[in-house]
Write a protein that holds these residues in place. Structure first.
Motif, PDB file in Angstrom:
ATOM      1  N   UNK A  96      46.795  43.539  40.314  1.00 55.50           N
ATOM      2  CA  UNK A  96      47.263  42.418  39.458  1.00 55.50           C
ATOM      3  C   UNK A  96      47.257  42.386  38.108  1.00 55.50           C
ATOM      4  N   UNK A  97      45.781  42.776  37.865  1.00 52.05           N
ATOM      5  CA  UNK A  97      45.011  42.946  36.557  1.00 52.05           C
ATOM      6  C   UNK A  97      45.581  43.791  35.631  1.00 52.05           C
ATOM      7  N   UNK A  98      45.713  45.029  36.456  1.00 48.51           N
ATOM      8  CA  UNK A  98      46.393  46.155  36.085  1.00 48.51           C
ATOM      9  C   UNK A  98      47.688  45.865  35.503  1.00 48.51           C
ATOM     10  N   UNK A  99      48.570  45.521  36.242  1.00 48.89           N
ATOM     11  CA  UNK A  99      49.948  45.345  35.754  1.00 48.89           C
ATOM     12  C   UNK A  99      50.039  44.252  34.523  1.00 48.89           C
ATOM     13  N   UNK A 144      43.798  49.569  28.913  1.00 47.25           N
ATOM     14  CA  UNK A 144      42.433  49.669  29.184  1.00 47.25           C
ATOM     15  C   UNK A 144      41.376  48.591  28.825  1.00 47.25           C
ATOM     16  N   UNK A 145      41.496  48.163  27.513  1.00 50.89           N
ATOM     17  CA  UNK A 145      40.903  47.029  26.841  1.00 50.89           C
ATOM     18  C   UNK A 145      41.049  45.784  27.711  1.00 50.89           C
ATOM     19  N   UNK A 155      36.803  56.974  28.953  1.00 47.92           N
ATOM     20  CA  UNK A 155      37.949  58.068  29.974  1.00 47.92           C
ATOM     21  C   UNK A 155      39.289  57.705  29.814  1.00 47.92           C
ATOM     22  N   UNK A 156      39.411  56.410  30.368  1.00 45.11           N
ATOM     23  CA  UNK A 156      40.933  55.751  30.421  1.00 45.11           C
ATOM     24  C   UNK A 156      41.539  55.926  29.042  1.00 45.11           C
ATOM     25  N   UNK A 157      41.010  55.402  27.973  1.00 41.11           N
ATOM     26  CA  UNK A 157      41.662  55.432  26.788  1.00 41.11           C
ATOM     27  C   UNK A 157      41.921  56.704  26.281  1.00 41.11           C
ATOM     28  N   UNK A 158      41.013  57.840  26.223  1.00 43.03           N
ATOM     29  CA  UNK A 158      41.038  58.935  25.524  1.00 43.03           C
ATOM     30  C   UNK A 158      42.222  59.714  26.463  1.00 43.03           C
TER      31      UNK A 158
END
Length: 302
Positions: A80-83, A122-123, A148-151
């Motif tokens: 849920x937080x990802x979406x 990602x933030x 890692x996710x941002x790059x």
């Protein structure tokens, strides 16, 4: 993640191919994002700020409240937080048009959130998940970190977007000719990946689906209603209220699904949340737009 939480079977090669497809999807999206979409932000500051608060603060906040108050598993909570951290979905522009909302605002918000998704997604995900201690510890166990996710999102989101916007600015006739076929192809590609992944893991999905669909419906509905009245309280025009509600509740769940496969081991509960959100926001968005379309639209306030 807890040991009893199953994972969707997805090979490393498939994940790499999916990221390539995501880059292509972003290329096709950006062909229709123009410089004026961002200059529009300057002329509608109050409406834009309301919309951005709805996307980046209100929906994640509603999500955290739901995850905290209800008996939601860690996988569902993270999904849920990802979406809710993903950018707005492009279909929201059609819903705003159908609802007689502020279409220019809808396009501007979608363009802005897509352009800056490489850092904002990602933030937002790490910030809001950190407010729920059990979810934050799960993220650490998965060895996923912000940089890692941002790059990686820089490569699959920002680079294609900038490249595509440059092409659209330099050769607008070519971009206009290519945009629609590219968008259709990207939708077909993403749909094929989703269908293949689900067919290969059908038994797991059936076993867990009944625990997930209602919580997605509740979170999406609360986000939509809260965003509408939030904009109304701030005394925006009715057309803006409708668009803010739609932009807040309609998110790019396809991006969320790809990130779940790439960084969270295809966690089945997270993937189901993203998949069900992608289906349900079409129903709720079109239903809300159809309801609003039949309601009188007051003259804009001065």
């Amino acid at each position: 993640m807890h040991p009893e939480t199953p994972s969707i079977n997805f090979s490393e090669g498939s994940i790499t191919l999916m990221n390539i497809c995501l880059a292509f999807i972003m290329l096709s999206t950006a062909l229709e994002i123009k410089r004026e979409h961002f200059t529009q932000l300057l002329s509608q500051r109050k409406a834009v700020i309301t919309g951005l608060l709805g996307q980046y603060v209100l929906l994640p906040l509603v999500t955290v409240i739901v995850v905290t108050l209800l008996p939601v598993s860690h996988g569902v909570g993270l999904g849920l937080i990802m979406v809710s951290s993903c950018p707005g979905g492009s279909v929201s522009n059609f819903f705003s048009l159908h609802a007689r909302g502020n279409v220019a605002l809808a396009v501007a918000l979608t363009g802005f959130s897509s352009m800056f998704a490489f850092v904002m997604t990602p933030l937002n995900f790490f910030f809001w998940s950190s407010l729920v201690p059990s979810l934050h510890s799960d993220v650490k166990e998965l060895h996923v970190d912000f940089w890692s996710l941002t790059s990686k999102m820089l490569l699959v989101l920002l680079l294609p977007l900038v490249t595509s916007m440059f092409v659209a600015e330099k050769w607008p006739a070519i971009a206009k000719r290519v945009a629609k076929p590219a968008r259709i192809i990207s939708i077909i590609i993403l749909t094929m990946f989703v269908v293949m992944a689900f067919l290969n893991n059908k038994s797991i999905l059936i076993d867990t689906f009944h625990r997930i669909f209602w919580i997605v419906l509740l979170t999406n509905g609360c986000g939509l209603v809260c965003a509408y009245f939030f904009s109304k309280v701030l005394k925006n025009d009715e057309a803006v209220n409708r668009t803010v509600a739609i932009e807040t509740s309609v998110h790019n769940s396809g991006l969320g699904l790809i990130l779940i496969f790439s960084f969270f081991g295809g966690n089945v509960e997270m993937a189901l949340v993203a998949a069900w959100w992608g289906i349900w926001h079409l129903v709720s968005g079109f239903g809300f737009a159809s309801f609003m379309r039949n309601r009188p639209l007051p003259a804009p306030t001065t």
